[in-house]
Design an enzyme around this catalytic site. Sequence first.
Site, PDB file in Angstrom:
ATOM      1  N   PHE A  31       0.141   5.458  -5.602  1.00 18.56           N
ATOM      2  CA  PHE A  31      -1.265   5.107  -5.743  1.00 18.56           C
ATOM      3  C   PHE A  31      -1.906   4.756  -4.407  1.00 18.56           C
ATOM      4  CE2 PHE A  31       0.482   4.292  -9.925  1.00 18.56           C
ATOM      5  CZ  PHE A  31      -0.409   4.993 -10.708  1.00 18.56           C
ATOM      6  N   HIS A 113       7.100  -4.599   2.735  1.00 16.39           N
ATOM      7  CA  HIS A 113       6.008  -4.898   1.796  1.00 16.39           C
ATOM      8  C   HIS A 113       6.492  -5.586   0.517  1.00 16.39           C
ATOM      9  CE1 HIS A 113       3.272  -1.647   3.845  1.00 16.39           C
ATOM     10  NE2 HIS A 113       3.402  -2.748   4.555  1.00 16.39           N
TER      11      HIS A 113
END
Length: 256
Positions: A31, A113
Site C-alpha cells: 500500500f 520500520h
Amino acid sequence: MKELIRLIRDSNYLVALTGAGMSTESGLPDFRSQGGLWCGKDPNEIATPQAIGTDDFFEFYQMRIEDLLKFHPNIGHHVLAELEKEGILKAVLTQNIDGFHQQAGNRKVIEIHGHMRYLVCSRCGKEYPAVSYREGTYYCTDEHCKAPLRPPIVLFGEPLDSVAWPSAIQEVERADTVVVLGTSLQVYPFAGLVEIAHETGSKVMIINKSSTPLDYLAELVIHESIGKVLSEVEKSVLGSDRFQQLKERAGTAQKG
Ligand SMILES: [Zn+2]
C-alpha cells in the site's frame, strides 16, 4: 549476473537492505508505494499517529495482520536465510514489517520500520497478542489507561526506533558490500543507508524492478525480479542440488 556473484563471493561483510519489492513477490499487497487505495481511502493517511484509535486504523491493520497468515516468505527470503547460514550474509536491514525474513530463518534482522508480531498500547506500551483486534480488543484493558492498541511499527511522521536505526547505520558502516533488494529508495532516512554505504567505501549493488534515484552510486544495477536473481546467486554459491531442496522447501511453505 556473473559480476553480482563475484561481488558476493568476494565480500567480507555482506549486508542486505530490503524493501517492499521483497514482500510483493510473496503476494503481499504494497500500500505504501503503489499509491493504491484501500476501501477508497488513502492508506498513507491511515498510517499516521493521528489516525490511531479510528475505525479505519483498526480495520486497516487488522487486515494487514491477517494478510501475514495468508502469505509466506518466497524463494528470495529463503536464499537470504541460506546465505546467512553459510556465513556470507551478515545482516538484513529491512523496511518491511511482515517478519518474513525471520520466518525464512534469518537471525540477524533489523526491522527499521518495526513489525506486526504483536500489538502495543499506544500510551502505556503494554503488549497484546496480534489477534487482539480480531478478537474485539481495540483498547488497553488497564482501567486507568484504556488507550487504543497499535502495532509497534513506525507510522508516517514518527521517529525511527532508537535502537534499530543506530544499529542499522553501524551495520552499513561495517559492511564492505551492500546489496539493495526491492526498494525504490525514495523513502528517507532508509535510502540514506545506501549513501552511507557508498561514503564509507562499500560496494553497492541494487536489484529492483525499476530504476532508483541512487542507481548512480551502485557498482551494479539489475532491473529484475529478486527471486529470479537470488536464485541464480544461490545456485552458483550452494550448487544446484541444494538449491533444488531450498526451492522445494519454499514451495511447501507457500502452499502451507
Ligand atoms: Zn495502556
